[in-house]
Design an enzyme around this catalytic site. Structure first.
Site, PDB file in Angstrom:
ATOM      1  N   GLY A 107     -36.223 -12.503  48.469  1.00 55.78           N
ATOM      2  CA  GLY A 107     -35.345 -12.502  46.820  1.00 55.78           C
ATOM      3  C   GLY A 107     -33.583 -11.924  46.441  1.00 55.78           C
ATOM      4  O   GLY A 107     -33.027 -11.885  48.062  1.00 55.78           O
ATOM      5  N   LYS A 119     -32.900 -22.116  50.552  1.00 58.73           N
ATOM      6  CA  LYS A 119     -31.504 -22.109  49.751  1.00 58.73           C
ATOM      7  C   LYS A 119     -30.384 -22.021  50.916  1.00 58.73           C
ATOM      8  O   LYS A 119     -29.737 -22.577  49.967  1.00 58.73           O
ATOM      9  CB  LYS A 119     -31.784 -20.679  49.113  1.00 58.73           C
ATOM     10  CG  LYS A 119     -31.711 -19.449  49.948  1.00 58.73           C
ATOM     11  CD  LYS A 119     -30.136 -18.942  49.938  1.00 58.73           C
ATOM     12  CE  LYS A 119     -30.061 -17.594  50.673  1.00 58.73           C
ATOM     13  NZ  LYS A 119     -30.588 -16.754  51.413  1.00 58.73           N
ATOM     14  N   ASP A 124     -32.461 -16.560  44.918  1.00 59.79           N
ATOM     15  CA  ASP A 124     -31.837 -16.468  45.757  1.00 59.79           C
ATOM     16  C   ASP A 124     -30.056 -17.028  46.152  1.00 59.79           C
ATOM     17  O   ASP A 124     -29.689 -17.853  46.248  1.00 59.79           O
ATOM     18  CB  ASP A 124     -32.402 -16.090  46.746  1.00 59.79           C
ATOM     19  CG  ASP A 124     -32.110 -15.583  48.327  1.00 59.79           C
ATOM     20  OD1 ASP A 124     -30.542 -14.826  47.854  1.00 59.79           O
ATOM     21  OD2 ASP A 124     -32.713 -15.165  49.173  1.00 59.79           O
ATOM     22  N   ARG A 157     -21.467 -15.583  51.245  1.00 58.05           N
ATOM     23  CA  ARG A 157     -20.817 -15.963  52.232  1.00 58.05           C
ATOM     24  C   ARG A 157     -20.391 -17.711  52.489  1.00 58.05           C
ATOM     25  O   ARG A 157     -19.484 -18.801  52.717  1.00 58.05           O
ATOM     26  CB  ARG A 157     -20.461 -15.757  53.263  1.00 58.05           C
ATOM     27  CG  ARG A 157     -20.434 -13.917  53.849  1.00 58.05           C
ATOM     28  CD  ARG A 157     -20.980 -13.248  55.271  1.00 58.05           C
ATOM     29  NE  ARG A 157     -22.459 -13.491  55.219  1.00 58.05           N
ATOM     30  CZ  ARG A 157     -22.936 -12.638  55.649  1.00 58.05           C
ATOM     31  NH1 ARG A 157     -22.474 -12.321  56.751  1.00 58.05           N
ATOM     32  NH2 ARG A 157     -24.350 -12.603  55.344  1.00 58.05           N
TER      33      ARG A 157
END
Length: 348
Positions: free
Chosen positions: A143, A198, A259, A268
């Site tokens: 999540g 993702k 997410d 990042r």
């Protein structure tokens, strides 16, 4: 009160010390062999070197040589290593964990096999446990959650997944707070796949930010149409990949998209995507971000490799994954960014 042992003092593992300790539990933070300076700093200052807020009073700190002492009386073990530490955790930590304490991991990712199968990290760890005849309850956290915002007590919604609901309910009772909200799921493959898939798509969305900075200037306004277009295409491709994993359904996709959103705006991966969009090669972007852990790139390449394997066997169609395949070309072939906008369109 439970005794919670966190192994791995990176940012996310360390951030979980906050809700765990604030719930009145005893919390022991153990650094890996790569975390010596972090643990030394925590002992001296009571603060993680990358956080701006002190740990809650009472958190205890251990170097890796003290891990067995830290594990004495443990009621819950949290695996706080990055995806680069998956094998180390399997080989060095799993064999010494008490079977009475469930394990929950923050590590997100997938591993691809030669036949194009995508395995979750709990799958890999379970194979290790089976090979040594050890029984542990393996669970995972999925999540949208960034470590620094969890430390700041920003309202956070995550999902704990595992095979046994009673175990998950116990872990939730240890960790849930008025700012850390926890759903429970026994679909480990679904949750773990969603939050891993993702990664490449977050990179894809960030590409558009860099492209627009290159075209209109570094300080130009953000362009949301292009970001939304890639987000939309990413949702379509992620839904297909979850179906491929046998993990389709709105709940899993929603966790993955949440997410995806937080990774685009707080991760990042955003940094490297922007640099690539500006025109840097992947080698140049990684050099620019020297010292920044980019585990998401590894996961993206693994997923693309599995998809390409299945395309070669005629099981999947390349036209269903234009964004993923372009991202893979950027990462593996060092191709220039040329987002395939027209391939996103369809007739229905």
């Amino acid at each position: 009160m439970a005794t919670v042992v966190i192994i791995g003092s990176g940012m996310m593992g360390s951030a979980l010390a906050f809700p765990a300790r604030e719930n009145g539990n005893e919390v022991r933070l153990v650094g890996t062999h790569l975390d010596r300076e972090i643990i030394d700093t925590c002992r001296k200052t009571g603060r993680h070197p990358k956080f701006t807020k002190d740990f809650p009073s009472g958190v205890k700190y251990y170097q890796i040589e003290e891990v067995k002492t830290a594990l004495e009386g443990a009621d819950l073990v949290i695996g706080g290593v990055s995806s680069f530490g998956v094998d180390w955790f399997a080989d060095e930590i799993l064999p010494i964990l008490p079977e009475s304490a469930p394990v929950i991991t923050v590590t997100k990712g997938l591993f691809d096999t030669e036949d194009g199968t995508l395995l979750t990290y709990p799958d890999i760890w379970q194979k290790k446990l089976d090979s040594i005849g050890k029984k542990l309850s393996l669970n995972a956290i999925g999540g949208p959650c960034t470590s620094y915002e969890l430390v700041a007590h920003d309202q956070t919604e995550v999902t704990f997944c595992g095979r046994d609901m009673k175990t998950l309910e116990f872990i939730k009772s240890v960790m849930a707070t008025d700012y850390y909200h926890i759903s429970l799921s026994t679909d480990v493959t679904g949750i773990e796949s969603a939050v891993a898939l993702k990664n490449g798509y977050a990179l894809g969305i960030a590409l558009t930010i860099g492209v627009n900075q290159k075209d209109f200037g570094i300080d130009s306004e953000l362009h949301f149409n292009s970001q939304a277009a890639v987000f939309y295409q990413s949702a379509r491709e992620m839904a297909r990949l979850l179906e491929l994993q046998g993990a389709g359904g709105i709940e899993n996709l929603a966790v993955g998209l949440g997410d995806l959103y937080v990774t685009v705006y707080g991760g990042r991966t955003r940094l490297v995507g922007i640099l690539l969009g500006r025109g840097l090669t992947i080698d140049e972007a990684e050099a620019e971000l020297k010292g920044v852990t980019l585990e998401s790139l590894v996961v993206a390449k693994r997923v693309a490799r599995a998809v390409k394997m299945r395309i070669s066997r005629g099981e999947l169609k390349a036209e269903d994954y234009p964004m993923l395949l372009h991202i893979d070309d950027i990462l593996t072939k060092k191709s220039p960014v040329d987002i395939p906008w027209e391939k996103f369109t369809y007739i229905k």
